[in-house]
Scaffold this active site. Sequence first.
Site, PDB file in Angstrom:
ATOM      1  N   GLY A  60       0.832  -1.194   0.000  1.00 15.38           N
ATOM      2  CA  GLY A  60       0.000   0.000   0.000  1.00 15.38           C
ATOM      3  C   GLY A  60       0.859   1.233   0.000  1.00 15.38           C
ATOM      4  O   GLY A  60       2.048   1.193   0.331  1.00 15.38           O
ATOM      5  N   GLU A  61       0.263   2.320  -0.416  1.00 15.57           N
ATOM      6  CA  GLU A  61       0.996   3.568  -0.414  1.00 15.57           C
ATOM      7  C   GLU A  61       0.063   4.648   0.080  1.00 15.57           C
ATOM      8  O   GLU A  61      -1.055   4.780  -0.390  1.00 15.57           O
ATOM      9  CB  GLU A  61       1.492   3.900  -1.809  1.00 15.57           C
ATOM     10  CG  GLU A  61       2.274   5.178  -1.857  1.00 15.57           C
ATOM     11  CD  GLU A  61       3.375   5.102  -2.898  1.00 15.57           C
ATOM     12  OE1 GLU A  61       4.327   5.874  -2.791  1.00 15.57           O
ATOM     13  OE2 GLU A  61       3.269   4.269  -3.823  1.00 15.57           O
ATOM     14  N   GLY A  62       0.526   5.395   1.039  1.00 14.10           N
ATOM     15  CA  GLY A  62      -0.368   6.413   1.580  1.00 14.10           C
ATOM     16  C   GLY A  62       0.260   7.774   1.557  1.00 14.10           C
ATOM     17  O   GLY A  62       1.243   8.007   0.852  1.00 14.10           O
ATOM     18  N   GLY A  95       3.885   7.640   3.365  1.00 12.98           N
ATOM     19  CA  GLY A  95       4.887   6.625   3.129  1.00 12.98           C
ATOM     20  C   GLY A  95       4.270   5.321   2.706  1.00 12.98           C
ATOM     21  O   GLY A  95       3.054   5.188   2.611  1.00 12.98           O
ATOM     22  N   LYS A  96       5.163   4.388   2.456  1.00  8.15           N
ATOM     23  CA  LYS A  96       4.708   3.123   1.897  1.00  8.15           C
ATOM     24  C   LYS A  96       4.459   2.097   2.996  1.00  8.15           C
ATOM     25  O   LYS A  96       5.026   2.189   4.069  1.00  8.15           O
ATOM     26  CB  LYS A  96       5.766   2.602   0.937  1.00  8.15           C
ATOM     27  CG  LYS A  96       5.971   3.564  -0.215  1.00  8.15           C
ATOM     28  CD  LYS A  96       7.121   3.151  -1.112  1.00  8.15           C
ATOM     29  CE  LYS A  96       7.139   4.038  -2.334  1.00  8.15           C
ATOM     30  NZ  LYS A  96       8.425   4.714  -2.580  1.00  8.15           N
ATOM     31  N   ASP A 152     -12.117   8.266   9.208  1.00  5.48           N
ATOM     32  CA  ASP A 152     -11.755   7.934   7.832  1.00  5.48           C
ATOM     33  C   ASP A 152     -12.076   6.472   7.541  1.00  5.48           C
ATOM     34  O   ASP A 152     -11.269   5.738   6.998  1.00  5.48           O
ATOM     35  CB  ASP A 152     -10.267   8.227   7.585  1.00  5.48           C
ATOM     36  CG  ASP A 152      -9.926   8.254   6.092  1.00  5.48           C
ATOM     37  OD1 ASP A 152     -10.850   8.393   5.258  1.00  5.48           O
ATOM     38  OD2 ASP A 152      -8.731   8.122   5.755  1.00  5.48           O
TER      39      ASP A 152
HETATM   40  N1  LIG Z   1      -1.414  -4.498   8.712  1.00  8.73           N
HETATM   41  C1  LIG Z   1      -1.611  -4.551   7.380  1.00  8.73           C
HETATM   42  N2  LIG Z   1      -1.651  -5.722   6.737  1.00  8.73           N
HETATM   43  C2  LIG Z   1      -1.840  -5.769   5.405  1.00  8.73           C
HETATM   44  N3  LIG Z   1      -2.005  -4.700   4.619  1.00  8.73           N
HETATM   45  C3  LIG Z   1      -1.989  -3.493   5.189  1.00  8.73           C
HETATM   46  C4  LIG Z   1      -1.783  -3.350   6.592  1.00  8.73           C
HETATM   47  N4  LIG Z   1      -1.808  -2.036   6.894  1.00  8.73           N
HETATM   48  C5  LIG Z   1      -2.017  -1.406   5.722  1.00  8.73           C
HETATM   49  N5  LIG Z   1      -2.125  -2.253   4.699  1.00  8.73           N
HETATM   50  C6  LIG Z   1      -2.366  -1.899   3.278  1.00  8.73           C
HETATM   51  O1  LIG Z   1      -1.784  -0.629   3.014  1.00  8.73           O
HETATM   52  C7  LIG Z   1      -2.784   0.340   2.665  1.00  8.73           C
HETATM   53  C8  LIG Z   1      -2.433   1.695   3.262  1.00  8.73           C
HETATM   54  O2  LIG Z   1      -2.329   1.589   4.684  1.00  8.73           O
HETATM   55  P1  LIG Z   1      -2.985   2.644   5.668  1.00  8.73           P
HETATM   56  O3  LIG Z   1      -2.695   2.221   7.060  1.00  8.73           O
HETATM   57  O4  LIG Z   1      -4.418   2.837   5.297  1.00  8.73           O
HETATM   58  O5  LIG Z   1      -2.106   3.922   5.357  1.00  8.73           O
HETATM   59  P2  LIG Z   1      -2.469   5.338   4.740  1.00  8.73           P
HETATM   60  O6  LIG Z   1      -2.544   6.249   5.881  1.00  8.73           O
HETATM   61  O7  LIG Z   1      -1.283   5.578   3.908  1.00  8.73           O
HETATM   62  O8  LIG Z   1      -3.758   5.207   3.984  1.00  8.73           O
HETATM   63  C9  LIG Z   1      -4.091  -0.243   3.186  1.00  8.73           C
HETATM   64  O9  LIG Z   1      -5.198   0.214   2.408  1.00  8.73           O
HETATM   65  C10 LIG Z   1      -3.861  -1.741   3.040  1.00  8.73           C
HETATM   66  O10 LIG Z   1      -4.152  -2.168   1.722  1.00  8.73           O
END
Ligand SMILES: Nc1ncnc2c1ncn2[C@@H]1O[C@H](COP(=O)(O)OP(=O)(O)O)[C@@H](O)[C@H]1O
Lengths: 199, 303
Positions: free
Chosen positions: B11-13, B16-17, B136
């Site tokens: 994932g990418e937010g 950061g990644k 959110d």
């Molecule tokens: N603990 C985890 N296990 C598997 N995938 C995850 C996990 N945490 C995040 N992800 C993947 O990464 C993406 C972005 O993470 P997230 O915590 O929502 O960060 P952001 O604040 O960047 O949106 C999520 O939509 C999910 O697909």
Amino acid sequence: MPGVGEMEAAAAELNAQQAVGAVANALEKLVARNDLVTAATIAEEGGGKGRGVAAFRGLRRPAISIEKYMERIHSYSLCSPACFVVAFVYVDRAVHRRPDLLVGSLNVHRLMLTSVMVASKFFDVMAQSNAFYAKVGGVSNAELNNLEIELLCLLDFNVNVSSHEFESYLSHLEKEMLASKTHPNFANHSGIGGQQNYV
Amino acid sequence: MEKYDKLEKVGEGTYGKVYKARDKVTGQLVALKKTRLEMDEEGIPPTTLREISLLQMLSQSIYVVRLLRVEHVEKNGKRLLYLVFEYLDTDLKKYIDTYKRGPNPRPLPSRVTQSFLYQLCKGVDHCHSHGVLHRDLKPQNLLVDKDKGILKVADLGLGRAFTIPLKSYTHEIVTLWYRAPEVLLGATHYSIGVDMWSVGCIFAEMARRQPLFAGDSELQQLLHIFRFLGTPNEDTWPGVSSLRDWHDYPQWKPQSMALALPMLESDGIDLLSKMLEYNPSNRISAKDAMEHPYFDSLDKSQF
Ligand SMILES: Nc1ncnc2c1ncn2[C@@H]1O[C@H](COP(=O)(O)OP(=O)(O)O)[C@@H](O)[C@H]1O
Ligand SMILES: [Mg+2]
């Protein structure tokens, strides 16, 4: 959600001058007491480059009083007045977790600057950047970034404050303030770092 | 971060990644969320600060993703924070997509929708009872373990402790599609109802495999909502016309939810309509939702 209503009232009523005054009053007493204890052992290290508790210690005592310093922080950053109370909670938490943290005239400014900044970042909708706080507080951006992480590690990232906690700290600070007004010389009880935890 | 083998980016937010990784010592799979902490002007991003501290309060519920630890590393004088989470195989968005596309498009089994919605309510209730608004909630921020059928609330980056309301909230919250009408209309104070609105939208999305209200601007978003639920007025939502961004909108009558969502039986429709209640103070809470007859056929002892 019980308590949220009263909390809202308490936090909304709080004006900056009162909050800063009450927090400064408690800190000054604490600093006066701790400075006596540490007078013999200060300033062989410092400059804000150390790690852990030592990071907050400056080389010399800042000329500006802690009250004026907090007023300055407030007037530039426009953080919520409640952030000063919350910052006091952080310092108290840090002291309870780390008994070797003695809040004295060499570190109180940096501790409060960092704590107010973190409180505002956590609670306020629009907080100023570290760079902004660094300018207002008279430290470098890099140093403040470092202090921020040191503080958070000291607090183990526990920066939320419940409404119940907030209220008990606030009423404690206000009582202390009244006590110092009526008995300026005898008001030094149960400051932070003592046995008592206000909650 | 020599302790972990990075396996792939999941994932990418904003800040950061997110990587899937393996703990070299224990073999445990983890998700690593990296925060840049270079000597930049902002210092620790507020989202990271809130996410860590709120998760530390909330992580004891199994319906909230577990933050295992925070790694604070120094590399070439740069300081980095890694949040180390338990790893789950997918998120609800990707999960719904597998039913929508691919070789065998089909509706989500209604048992899954029911069970996921229940777990979502559990997680949200856990946040609310600790004085935390998530703000959110959306499918991307709900993590799913496919095999075990588990759903967990994640990404508390926009979460807020509502215990000390300092200055009024702005509407810096929630992806447009899941945003409550009071926020779209500029309410300065809002509460748990904003999360419950999002829960309703997610419920409908599981049933439809499509977002319920997919607006591309705030106005569009409102119009989507009004067209479906009817344009609100002082009778259906007392106080609505004094909200900051209220205007005279086109007048729509409410559509039949049962016709629009034929895959939901009547209890499901009833629960959804209580989550999509206009007046935020009448909107159902997560706790009450869990007691709704829609869940009567669910074996709650497993949760
Ligand atoms: N603990 C985890 N296990 C598997 N995938 C995850 C996990 N945490 C995040 N992800 C993947 O990464 C993406 C972005 O993470 P997230 O915590 O929502 O960060 P952001 O604040 O960047 O949106 C999520 O939509 C999910 O697909
Ligand atoms: Mg996310």
